[in-house]
Write a protein that holds these residues in place. Sequence first.
Motif, PDB file in Angstrom:
ATOM      1  N   VAL A  38      -8.063  -3.115   2.645  1.00  0.00           N
ATOM      2  CA  VAL A  38      -7.341  -3.606   1.469  1.00  0.00           C
ATOM      3  C   VAL A  38      -6.821  -2.427   0.666  1.00  0.00           C
ATOM      4  O   VAL A  38      -7.595  -1.526   0.302  1.00  0.00           O
ATOM      5  CB  VAL A  38      -8.252  -4.484   0.585  1.00  0.00           C
ATOM      6  CG1 VAL A  38      -7.484  -5.025  -0.616  1.00  0.00           C
ATOM      7  CG2 VAL A  38      -8.834  -5.627   1.400  1.00  0.00           C
ATOM      8  N   ILE A  39      -5.528  -2.447   0.405  1.00  0.00           N
ATOM      9  CA  ILE A  39      -4.919  -1.363  -0.363  1.00  0.00           C
ATOM     10  C   ILE A  39      -4.103  -1.932  -1.521  1.00  0.00           C
ATOM     11  O   ILE A  39      -3.638  -3.068  -1.487  1.00  0.00           O
ATOM     12  CB  ILE A  39      -4.036  -0.455   0.530  1.00  0.00           C
ATOM     13  CG1 ILE A  39      -2.870  -1.219   1.167  1.00  0.00           C
ATOM     14  CG2 ILE A  39      -4.841   0.193   1.629  1.00  0.00           C
ATOM     15  CD1 ILE A  39      -1.616  -1.095   0.359  1.00  0.00           C
ATOM     16  N   GLU A  40      -3.965  -1.126  -2.554  1.00  0.00           N
ATOM     17  CA  GLU A  40      -3.063  -1.427  -3.663  1.00  0.00           C
ATOM     18  C   GLU A  40      -1.749  -0.722  -3.367  1.00  0.00           C
ATOM     19  O   GLU A  40      -1.753   0.451  -2.971  1.00  0.00           O
ATOM     20  CB  GLU A  40      -3.645  -0.907  -4.979  1.00  0.00           C
ATOM     21  CG  GLU A  40      -2.691  -1.060  -6.151  1.00  0.00           C
ATOM     22  CD  GLU A  40      -3.138  -0.291  -7.389  1.00  0.00           C
ATOM     23  OE1 GLU A  40      -2.678  -0.646  -8.479  1.00  0.00           O
ATOM     24  OE2 GLU A  40      -3.926   0.674  -7.260  1.00  0.00           O
ATOM     25  N   ALA A  41      -0.635  -1.433  -3.544  1.00  0.00           N
ATOM     26  CA  ALA A  41       0.671  -0.857  -3.243  1.00  0.00           C
ATOM     27  C   ALA A  41       1.639  -1.065  -4.388  1.00  0.00           C
ATOM     28  O   ALA A  41       1.704  -2.139  -4.988  1.00  0.00           O
ATOM     29  CB  ALA A  41       1.245  -1.492  -1.978  1.00  0.00           C
ATOM     30  N   GLU A  42       2.389  -0.026  -4.679  1.00  0.00           N
ATOM     31  CA  GLU A  42       3.496  -0.118  -5.625  1.00  0.00           C
ATOM     32  C   GLU A  42       4.689  -0.649  -4.823  1.00  0.00           C
ATOM     33  O   GLU A  42       5.018  -0.093  -3.760  1.00  0.00           O
ATOM     34  CB  GLU A  42       3.784   1.273  -6.181  1.00  0.00           C
ATOM     35  CG  GLU A  42       4.890   1.341  -7.188  1.00  0.00           C
ATOM     36  CD  GLU A  42       5.108   2.772  -7.678  1.00  0.00           C
ATOM     37  OE1 GLU A  42       6.224   3.054  -8.112  1.00  0.00           O
ATOM     38  OE2 GLU A  42       4.165   3.602  -7.590  1.00  0.00           O
ATOM     39  N   VAL A  43       5.300  -1.734  -5.299  1.00  0.00           N
ATOM     40  CA  VAL A  43       6.378  -2.380  -4.553  1.00  0.00           C
ATOM     41  C   VAL A  43       7.583  -2.608  -5.462  1.00  0.00           C
ATOM     42  O   VAL A  43       7.479  -2.558  -6.683  1.00  0.00           O
ATOM     43  CB  VAL A  43       5.921  -3.722  -3.939  1.00  0.00           C
ATOM     44  CG1 VAL A  43       4.752  -3.513  -2.986  1.00  0.00           C
ATOM     45  CG2 VAL A  43       5.563  -4.733  -5.010  1.00  0.00           C
ATOM     46  N   ASP A  44       8.712  -2.899  -4.816  1.00  0.00           N
ATOM     47  CA  ASP A  44       9.938  -3.186  -5.563  1.00  0.00           C
ATOM     48  C   ASP A  44      10.844  -4.046  -4.697  1.00  0.00           C
ATOM     49  O   ASP A  44      10.660  -4.121  -3.482  1.00  0.00           O
ATOM     50  CB  ASP A  44      10.640  -1.879  -5.930  1.00  0.00           C
ATOM     51  CG  ASP A  44      11.549  -2.024  -7.139  1.00  0.00           C
ATOM     52  OD1 ASP A  44      11.645  -3.135  -7.705  1.00  0.00           O
ATOM     53  OD2 ASP A  44      12.166  -1.019  -7.527  1.00  0.00           O
ATOM     54  N   GLY A  45      11.812  -4.683  -5.328  1.00  0.00           N
ATOM     55  CA  GLY A  45      12.775  -5.492  -4.597  1.00  0.00           C
ATOM     56  C   GLY A  45      12.735  -6.932  -5.036  1.00  0.00           C
ATOM     57  O   GLY A  45      12.131  -7.286  -6.055  1.00  0.00           O
ATOM     58  N   SER A  46      13.380  -7.767  -4.251  1.00  0.00           N
ATOM     59  CA  SER A  46      13.449  -9.198  -4.528  1.00  0.00           C
ATOM     60  C   SER A  46      12.492  -9.937  -3.604  1.00  0.00           C
ATOM     61  O   SER A  46      12.470  -9.700  -2.405  1.00  0.00           O
ATOM     62  CB  SER A  46      14.871  -9.718  -4.295  1.00  0.00           C
ATOM     63  OG  SER A  46      15.766  -9.086  -5.172  1.00  0.00           O
ATOM     64  N   MET A  47      11.745 -10.866  -4.181  1.00  0.00           N
ATOM     65  CA  MET A  47      10.786 -11.650  -3.403  1.00  0.00           C
ATOM     66  C   MET A  47      11.499 -12.796  -2.693  1.00  0.00           C
ATOM     67  O   MET A  47      12.204 -13.572  -3.329  1.00  0.00           O
ATOM     68  CB  MET A  47       9.706 -12.226  -4.311  1.00  0.00           C
ATOM     69  CG  MET A  47       8.781 -11.200  -4.882  1.00  0.00           C
ATOM     70  SD  MET A  47       7.565 -11.930  -5.989  1.00  0.00           S
ATOM     71  CE  MET A  47       8.615 -12.403  -7.352  1.00  0.00           C
ATOM     72  N   THR A  48      11.307 -12.850  -1.377  1.00  0.00           N
ATOM     73  CA  THR A  48      11.802 -13.969  -0.582  1.00  0.00           C
ATOM     74  C   THR A  48      10.840 -14.192   0.572  1.00  0.00           C
ATOM     75  O   THR A  48      10.333 -13.236   1.152  1.00  0.00           O
ATOM     76  CB  THR A  48      13.214 -13.701   0.004  1.00  0.00           C
ATOM     77  OG1 THR A  48      13.173 -12.502   0.777  1.00  0.00           O
ATOM     78  CG2 THR A  48      14.271 -13.561  -1.068  1.00  0.00           C
ATOM     79  N   VAL A  49      10.580 -15.449   0.864  1.00  0.00           N
ATOM     80  CA  VAL A  49       9.735 -15.769   2.008  1.00  0.00           C
ATOM     81  C   VAL A  49      10.521 -15.425   3.265  1.00  0.00           C
ATOM     82  O   VAL A  49      11.610 -15.944   3.491  1.00  0.00           O
ATOM     83  CB  VAL A  49       9.347 -17.264   2.012  1.00  0.00           C
ATOM     84  CG1 VAL A  49       8.602 -17.620   3.283  1.00  0.00           C
ATOM     85  CG2 VAL A  49       8.519 -17.603   0.788  1.00  0.00           C
ATOM     86  N   GLN A  50       9.978 -14.532   4.061  1.00  0.00           N
ATOM     87  CA  GLN A  50      10.614 -14.136   5.309  1.00  0.00           C
ATOM     88  C   GLN A  50      10.036 -14.903   6.497  1.00  0.00           C
ATOM     89  O   GLN A  50      10.754 -15.348   7.358  1.00  0.00           O
ATOM     90  CB  GLN A  50      10.443 -12.630   5.539  1.00  0.00           C
ATOM     91  CG  GLN A  50      11.012 -11.762   4.429  1.00  0.00           C
ATOM     92  CD  GLN A  50      12.519 -11.828   4.359  1.00  0.00           C
ATOM     93  OE1 GLN A  50      13.199 -11.714   5.364  1.00  0.00           O
ATOM     94  NE2 GLN A  50      13.046 -12.040   3.169  1.00  0.00           N
TER      95      GLN A  50
END
Length: 151
Positions: A99-111
């Motif tokens: 389990v890791i913590e991640a810094e993320v960015d962008g638009s959320m969409t179910v892929q």
Amino acid sequence: MIQLWKFAQAAIALILRHPVTGTSIIPVMPDGRIVLIQRRDNGRWGFPGGMVNWGEDIPTTVERELEEETGLKLVAIRRLVGIYSAPDRDPRFHSICVVIEAEVDGSMTVQDTLEIKDVKAFAPSEIPAGSLSHDHDRQLQDYFNGLTTLA
């Protein structure tokens, strides 16, 4: 022929009697919200993640699973939250979860519409804690407590 069959049996036992390695990602948006996915198999919210593919390392798995399940891009891996290996932590099979913590960015969409029903960013106080999938409630608590857990 008997030797070949014994070798095949030993190989099958070796593969099937060992835990599967996977990841859970605690994706943190720039505004501090935490992204969860709603699973199709049980309808519960949980962290994105999945199994490490053959020839793949953990950071590559994190990046791939994050994009496949949420549409988000990995900016940086912040920290290791823990490694969870209890045989009953996943109701489907014995798995070891990094389990890791991640810094993320962008638009959320179910892929991945076969596995994922919805994706949503929650303020930490709005996370449906107590009813998360698998052992994600424990992972979330360890994360909020700043722990690095080996369990």
